[in-house]
Write an enzyme that holds these catalytic residues in place. Structure first.
Site, PDB file in Angstrom:
ATOM      1  N   TYR A  36       0.889  -1.097   0.007  1.00  0.00           N
ATOM      2  CA  TYR A  36       0.132  -0.078  -0.076  1.00  0.00           C
ATOM      3  C   TYR A  36       0.927   1.170  -0.175  1.00  0.00           C
ATOM      4  CZ  TYR A  36      -3.820   3.289   1.567  1.00  0.00           C
ATOM      5  OH  TYR A  36      -4.538   4.357   1.519  1.00  0.00           O
ATOM      6  N   ASP A  37       1.728   1.175   0.950  1.00  0.00           N
ATOM      7  CA  ASP A  37       2.601   2.520   1.024  1.00  0.00           C
ATOM      8  C   ASP A  37       3.674   2.669  -0.355  1.00  0.00           C
ATOM      9  OD1 ASP A  37       2.254   2.852   3.514  1.00  0.00           O
ATOM     10  OD2 ASP A  37       3.777   1.695   4.612  1.00  0.00           O
ATOM     11  N   LYS A 115     -22.857   1.076  20.624  1.00  0.00           N
ATOM     12  CA  LYS A 115     -22.844   2.304  20.994  1.00  0.00           C
ATOM     13  C   LYS A 115     -21.088   2.614  21.090  1.00  0.00           C
ATOM     14  CE  LYS A 115     -24.554   6.046  23.579  1.00  0.00           C
ATOM     15  NZ  LYS A 115     -23.404   6.762  23.936  1.00  0.00           N
ATOM     16  N   LYS A 291     -32.733   1.262  17.457  1.00  0.00           N
ATOM     17  CA  LYS A 291     -33.450   2.302  16.739  1.00  0.00           C
ATOM     18  C   LYS A 291     -34.469   1.681  15.796  1.00  0.00           C
ATOM     19  CE  LYS A 291     -28.648   4.609  15.742  1.00  0.00           C
ATOM     20  NZ  LYS A 291     -27.916   4.959  14.852  1.00  0.00           N
ATOM     21  N   CYS A 429      16.871 -12.990  48.870  1.00  0.00           N
ATOM     22  CA  CYS A 429      15.486 -12.620  49.355  1.00  0.00           C
ATOM     23  C   CYS A 429      14.575 -13.855  49.216  1.00  0.00           C
ATOM     24  CB  CYS A 429      15.085 -11.458  48.769  1.00  0.00           C
ATOM     25  SG  CYS A 429      13.376 -11.057  49.233  1.00  0.00           S
TER      26      CYS A 429
END
Ligand code: IVH
Length: 665
Positions: A36-37, A115, A291, A429
């Site tokens: 694409y580039d 939404k 809707k 530790c």
């Protein structure tokens, strides 16, 4: 000459438009990013030779506006309304009752769609060309963001209307500018790494901040996208909302996914099913918009001052909540990093109860200016772990400070030179050792079945082990000293330990827990060097010569093997008979070389991590998310959303059977 140039330019522009359409609208790219580039570069160079042939809809013209001091006010041709929000099935039923009465129809068809949690905006096309774009503002008047909107590749500069004779004379689409969750995370990581600005609190703020940039070249660098969901002024005719959405898509405008239902129950069921899957979406959705599908029905119902009567938003439970920090505790990791973790009064976030969240590091604590007793805003964003967004009510007069001593062993805690982490300096530790052994025995490392957290805790307590090489000197009588073990269990564990000696070098390298060496780097090192001695001998310069290894990783490796304690440890492991070489895999056998692979669903033959190992061993690159760069998806039983995504992106899908055949060849 110019004639052929003009022809070439027009052809290139049409081709680029087609690929934008395939990528943004159909989600089915046919070419790679680099191809694409290449098309864009070709067009750029032709336009440079023939500037007279440049047209405003050329994809090279996305970035044209200079700096602007203010966003011009723009009055919308018709007001941009908002939606009535509801939070329960009962509320939706109540709304249905209201409109059913007004419409007096036996059946009402509904369109329902996610939404999108983005920034609303209006884009006006005249004669098929993008003329201007504006934010919603107060609904009556917005701000001119034309130059910024033009930089968004998902927004066509010219409508795509293959097969139509006339371009639409006027078409105002309204929709959301948004940012994918993943892109949002990357953007924030970069902002944090640069350290100049504060990160964005959520993808919506990131989209809004990116859109309202005075300099469009900044917007151009932000990964913004667009979905259309409604319309303003237009002379186009459509009978239903779903036909409008279809028309947008024919014009090359990406839209929300709309589904049509014969009744409200169907729409509501859909809303609840999407609520379950909301984390699977690449972008944030905060509800479902229902809707009335028929435009005639919408016109009959009309609008109130602020909202249409024909639509309603069913909102999901909020992903944010406020709660009070009860305590801040520490976790000491395998490499000694001390991580502050906030514990708060349990709060419901997006339907899940949360009572703790990592604060990451003490720089973050300072940035948030957070302390015990403060009330904070917490958030569970998508599949990201819960986080503290900000302090909403400050009680203390400062922020929580790092400890001077390790909370586990009492040794000094210091902050490294060029890093944000605070570390316990004591390599022995017990918290570090415990986590180190847990990592060593974990499935993706030496895979020692039966050597989990509880057993390791007991072994350390009874002083039966003090580093992971000690695991290999364990005998039955030692295990009997622990109440946990009876004959069978002890034998199983010792067998598992014995078996782990045969793991390839790559597993051992990962198991050692060298800082910055993950599974992938471990495989690369093992394959390049073959034997552990060769890695020990390698200099940082030798290591950095390997393409995938940067200077930081190289230094970590050299530091690790340079320590006298590491030398002892390796000797001990070797004496115990642990394998330190990588079995050779011939070039001919690297059948997956360079291939990006994703696994999904339940596999019969392998665990997920084993399947990934097989792929890696044969030169493949297993990743977790499907994108258009994925070469193939291996689908087991009950595949999830990755399967649908692969189908959408036209990624090759193979069965486990086919994968097994491929790797056995
Ligand atoms: S329809 C007349 N559909 O939510 C209103 N809006 O809270 C037409 N939104 O300002 C809007 N996703 O920007 C519609 N699928 C969707 C939407 C959506 C997000 C936004 C919209 C609106 C806001 C209202």
């Amino acid at each position: 000459m110019t004639k052929t140039a003009e022809h070439k330019i027009e052809k290139l522009k049409a081709e680029i438009r087609k690929h934008d359409y395939l990528y943004y609208v159909l989600n089915q790219p046919e070419i790679s990013d680099s191809e694409y580039d290449k098309l864009i570069k070709e067009l750029e160079s032709l336009e440079k030779q023939h500037p007279e042939l440049i047209t405003p809809d050329s994809p090279t013209r996305r970035l044209i506006g200079g700096l602007s001091n203010e966003f011009r006010k723009m009055k919308h041709p018709t007001p941009m309304l908002s939606l009535e929000n509801t939070y329960s099935v009962e509320d939706v039923t109540e709304w249905y009752g209201r409109i059913a009465k007004l419409l007096e129809e036996r059946t009402i068809e509904f369109a329902a769609e996610p939404k999108i949690d983005g920034v609303s905006c209006s884009i006006v096309y005249e004669k098929g060309f993008l003329k201007y774009a504006a934010t919603r503002g107060d609904g009556e008047t917005g701000e001119d963001v034309t130059f910024n909107i033009k930089t968004i590749k998902a927004v066509p500069l010219r409508l795509y209307f293959a097969g139509r004779i006339h371009a639409p004379s006027l078409f105002e689409v309204r929709g959301e500018i948004y940012m994918d969750k993943m892109e949002f995370k990357n953007l924030n990581d970069n902002i944090l790494a640069e350290g100049k600005e504060s990160p964005f609190a959520n993808p919506r703020n990131a989209a809004s901040g990116s859109l309202r940039q005075k300099d469009p070249s900044v917007t151009a660098k932000r990964p913004l996208k667009f979905f259309a969901h409604s319309y303003g002024a237009t002379r186009e005719i459509f009978r239903t909302h779903s036909d409008f959405i279809k028309l947008c898509r024919e014009f090359g405008i990406p839209t929300v996914d709309t589904e049509v239902f014969r009744d409200i129950d169907g729409a509501m069921k859909y809303a609840l099913s999407i609520q379950e899957k909301r984390d699977d979406y690449d972008y944030e959705i905060d509800g479902i918009v229902i809707k009335v599908n028929s435009i005639a029905g919408q016109k009959l119902l009309g609008t109130t001052m602020k909202q249409p009567r024909w639509a309603i938003a069913y909102k999901f439970p909020a992903m944010q909540a406020t709660t009070k920090i009860k305590d801040i505790v520490f976790q000491v990791g395998r490499t000694g990093v001390v991580t502050p973790v906030a514990e708060f009064e349990p709060a419901r976030v997006g339907g899940v109860t949360i009572s703790r969240a990592t604060l990451h590091n003490f720089d973050e604590v300072e940035r948030l200016n957070v302390d015990i007793g403060d009330t904070v805003l917490i958030e569970r964003a998508g599949d990201v772990i819960p986080k503290v967004v900000k302090v909403s009510k400050k009680i203390s007069d400062g922020f929580f400070h790092p400890p001077e001593k390790c909370p586990v062993c009492g040794s000094k805690v210091i902050k490294g030179k060029e890093e944000v982490a605070h570390r316990c300096i004591n390599p022995s530790c017990s918290s570090q050792i415990e986590r180190g052994i847990k990592h060593f025995a974990s499935r993706s490392a030496m895979n020692i079945d039966g050597l989990g957290e509880v057993v390791i805790g007991h072994l350390l307590e009874k002083k039966l082990v003090s580093d992971f090489a000690d695991i290999y000197s364990l005998k039955t009588e030692h295990l009997y000293k622990l109440e946990l073990f009876k004959e069978k269990k002890a034998k199983n564990l010792l067998d598992a330990i014995e078996e782990s000696k045969e793991r390839p070098l790559s597993k051992l390298l990962y198991a050692l827990g060298i800082r910055n060496v993950g599974e992938k780097t471990a495989v690369i090192l093992a394959q390049r060097f073959g034997k552990i001695e060769n890695i020990i001998k390698a200099s940082a310069a030798d290591l950095a010569k390997i393409h995938e290894i940067g200077p930081v990783v190289a230094e970590s490796i050299v530091n690790f093997f340079g320590q006298p304690s590491t030398k002892n440890l390796i000797e001990k492991l070797k004496n115990a008979g642990v394998n330190t070489v990588e079995p050779e895999v011939g070039k001919a056998k690297r059948v997956l070389s360079g291939k990006t692979i994703v696994f999904t669903g339940e596999l019969q033959r392998y665990t997920r991590s084993e399947a990934e190992d097989v792929a890696r061993k044969l030169g493949g690159n297993p990743t977790s998310a499907v994108s258009k760069k994925t070469d193939f998806l291996v689908a087991g039983e009950n595949p999830g959303s990755k399967y649908e995504k692969a189908q959408k992106l036209n990624v090759k899908i193979i069965t486990e059977e086919e994968f097994t055949k491929m790797v056995k060849r």
